[in-house]
Every structure is written in C-alpha cells, then in structure tokens.
Design a protein around this motif. Sequence first.
Motif, PDB file in Angstrom:
ATOM      1  N   THR A  10       0.829  -1.196   0.000  1.00 60.59           N
ATOM      2  CA  THR A  10       0.000   0.000   0.000  1.00 60.59           C
ATOM      3  C   THR A  10       0.871   1.256   0.000  1.00 60.59           C
ATOM      4  O   THR A  10       1.961   1.277   0.578  1.00 60.59           O
ATOM      5  CB  THR A  10      -0.922  -0.002   1.234  1.00 60.59           C
ATOM      6  OG1 THR A  10      -1.821   1.107   1.170  1.00 60.59           O
ATOM      7  CG2 THR A  10      -0.133   0.045   2.525  1.00 60.59           C
ATOM      8  N   ALA A  11       0.413   2.274  -0.696  1.00 59.26           N
ATOM      9  CA  ALA A  11       1.072   3.595  -0.744  1.00 59.26           C
ATOM     10  C   ALA A  11       2.393   3.596  -1.494  1.00 59.26           C
ATOM     11  O   ALA A  11       3.182   4.532  -1.352  1.00 59.26           O
ATOM     12  CB  ALA A  11       1.281   4.156   0.671  1.00 59.26           C
ATOM     13  N   ALA A  46      -8.464   4.088  -0.642  1.00 58.57           N
ATOM     14  CA  ALA A  46      -7.678   4.840  -1.633  1.00 58.57           C
ATOM     15  C   ALA A  46      -8.111   4.480  -3.047  1.00 58.57           C
ATOM     16  O   ALA A  46      -7.290   4.253  -3.939  1.00 58.57           O
ATOM     17  CB  ALA A  46      -6.185   4.595  -1.448  1.00 58.57           C
ATOM     18  N   ARG A 205       5.236   7.739   3.445  1.00 56.32           N
ATOM     19  CA  ARG A 205       4.091   7.873   2.544  1.00 56.32           C
ATOM     20  C   ARG A 205       2.818   7.308   3.194  1.00 56.32           C
ATOM     21  O   ARG A 205       1.732   7.863   3.018  1.00 56.32           O
ATOM     22  CB  ARG A 205       4.364   7.154   1.229  1.00 56.32           C
ATOM     23  CG  ARG A 205       5.329   7.890   0.314  1.00 56.32           C
ATOM     24  CD  ARG A 205       5.694   7.041  -0.896  1.00 56.32           C
ATOM     25  NE  ARG A 205       4.543   6.719  -1.709  1.00 56.32           N
ATOM     26  CZ  ARG A 205       4.099   7.431  -2.748  1.00 56.32           C
ATOM     27  NH1 ARG A 205       4.748   8.543  -3.084  1.00 56.32           N
ATOM     28  NH2 ARG A 205       3.059   7.047  -3.458  1.00 56.32           N
ATOM     29  N   ILE A 206       2.963   6.213   3.918  1.00 56.55           N
ATOM     30  CA  ILE A 206       1.815   5.619   4.604  1.00 56.55           C
ATOM     31  C   ILE A 206       1.243   6.597   5.624  1.00 56.55           C
ATOM     32  O   ILE A 206       0.020   6.808   5.692  1.00 56.55           O
ATOM     33  CB  ILE A 206       2.217   4.294   5.277  1.00 56.55           C
ATOM     34  CG1 ILE A 206       2.385   3.193   4.222  1.00 56.55           C
ATOM     35  CG2 ILE A 206       1.188   3.874   6.331  1.00 56.55           C
ATOM     36  CD1 ILE A 206       2.949   1.903   4.756  1.00 56.55           C
ATOM     37  N   ARG A 209      -0.520   9.377   3.924  1.00 51.15           N
ATOM     38  CA  ARG A 209      -1.799   8.937   3.364  1.00 51.15           C
ATOM     39  C   ARG A 209      -2.861   8.841   4.463  1.00 51.15           C
ATOM     40  O   ARG A 209      -4.013   9.244   4.252  1.00 51.15           O
ATOM     41  CB  ARG A 209      -1.648   7.593   2.664  1.00 51.15           C
ATOM     42  CG  ARG A 209      -2.979   7.003   2.222  1.00 51.15           C
ATOM     43  CD  ARG A 209      -2.832   5.717   1.455  1.00 51.15           C
ATOM     44  NE  ARG A 209      -2.450   5.959   0.074  1.00 51.15           N
ATOM     45  CZ  ARG A 209      -2.398   5.011  -0.868  1.00 51.15           C
ATOM     46  NH1 ARG A 209      -2.679   3.759  -0.539  1.00 51.15           N
ATOM     47  NH2 ARG A 209      -2.068   5.307  -2.106  1.00 51.15           N
TER      48      ARG A 209
END
Length: 308
Positions: A10-11, A46, A205-206, A209
């Motif tokens: 993810t991300a 997302a 980034r996680i 987000r």
Amino acid sequence: MTCYVIAGPTACGKSDLALKVAKECNGEIVCMDSMQIYRYMDIGTAKPTKEEQQEIPHHMLDIVEPWESFSVAAYCSMAEACAAEIIQRGKTPVFVGGTGFYLRALRHPMAMGGTSASPETRALFEREAQETDGPQRLHAKLEMVDPVTAGRLHVNDVRRVIRALEVYAVTGKPFSDQPVLDQVKPRFSYRVISLNRERSLLYERIEQRVDQMIEMGLIKEVELLLEMGVSPHAQAMQAIGYKEIIPLIQKQCSKDEVIAQLKLNTRHYAKRQLTWMRREEDVLWLNADQPDAGMKAIQYLTRKEKEA
C-alpha cells in the motif's frame, strides 16, 4: 493472451504506474484490491478518483455491497470475465492492487475436487488469514483434522490450506481422502511487476496517506456505513482504515489513539503484502523511488510481449 500485473505494498505508487502502463500499452485497469470492490468505501481504500477512472477504463470497482461477503473464487471468476472482454476489444488487461490472495489464485488456480465450494466458510478462513499470525493458525487447524495434507503444504501456501479446511468443514472428511485431480491451468498468463520503496520512505508515505484520509473525511465515511446498517463485524469492516475507526465512533478511544493505531496497522499490512509478493515467482521488482521506474516497467512489459 497475457495480462499485466502491477502489485506491491500500500502507498507505493501502484495506481500512478498503472495509469502510465495502461496509456502506453493500450490497456484497461482491473482492480486487484480486496477492499476497493466494495461500494461506498472510497476514502479508506484509496480508490481511484473519478477523474482517473474517466482517464482510463477501470473494472472490478464497486461490485459488492459492504454488508456482503466476497470470496477469492468469486473474484477470480468475475476478474477473468473482465479480462476476456478487454482482450476481445483488442486491449490489454492491467491488474492493479496489493491483494496477494487474488494474484496467487489467478496464476495458480486449484482443482476443486469432488466437493462444492462453500463461499461463506471460505470467507471466514480468508479473513483469518489476513491477520498477523493467521497463516500459522490455519495450518495448525489443518494439522489437527488432516495431518497428511498439512504435511504436504507449507504454512505459507495459504490458499491450499484454506481449501483443505473448507473441504473438511463441508464434508467432515480430510482433503487427503478426496479424489486427486490434475493441476488446473490458469486461463491467462500474467507478467508481474511489483513496486517497492525504501522502507523509511514507504512508511512516510503511509503516514501521509493516513493523515490525508482523515482530512478527506474517513471518519464520516465509516459513520455513514454504520448508519446504513453495515455491521461492525461485516467482512468489509475488517479492512484496515475501517476497523480502527469504529472504536472512535463508539467513544472507546481518542482520535489521536485511532490515528496512531491506523498508521501502525497500515505499516504492518505493507510488510505482509511484501511477504506475499516475495513468494511469487517470475516477478520484476522495481524501486518506485527511481525516476525511471515507469519507463522500466513499460520496457519490461512490451519487451516480454514481443518475445511471446
């Protein structure tokens, strides 16, 4: 015919790369995310924006109500039908997502033996498998009811462990007593790219987000789902980004506690996704931090296509 796959944690930037590949390779995107299939669950999953979906056709989004259960077998059946339609139109299916279960099922379909599938039973096992020590617990359960099959299957061969448990739950007889059938061949071939990033950058980034999802209204999205009558125990509500918010709505914890837990759980989930992908064979790993990652992905896919 060959389908392209863009996987990874993810991300890591899968959606952006998928758009580039689809544009360059005359492709259409097929969702390979076990939560983006649900309606009304946009922020926490997302999901691609409406603009992105208009830019390139997307498939397998918003196909299940959030109160419904959904199995890997159902996904494969629907996704392969989508891929066949895309190919019939002269385009290339580009599967995008981080659900290793789905990718493994597409590339390595299983013989069903003489026992009918039980989607409800399988969904329970699949949900358990997503937990941190789920694969180990499932394998231990199989050892108790079918030690012969458990001895043949690695703890990480989760799909076959689940199938063996499903057969026992339906018939009361071990999978090892079922008729042996030939290996099922996949309907399509798959060329797989997995993105990754340097660990600290991925975690950054996680966290960004998660903060963005909260700002976009994730808490309200979960509130609306509950108001619609979706049970907190529904399969969809066990997704990361939803199960953490429920205690906040129920006033069992603070917003800061929820955000911290959500970031932690998402980091752990990304690690599990990477573990899944490392089990896959014939995968091109790309560092998404490199500016030429998109070019390398396209070169790899088009070069392999010409060699076929």
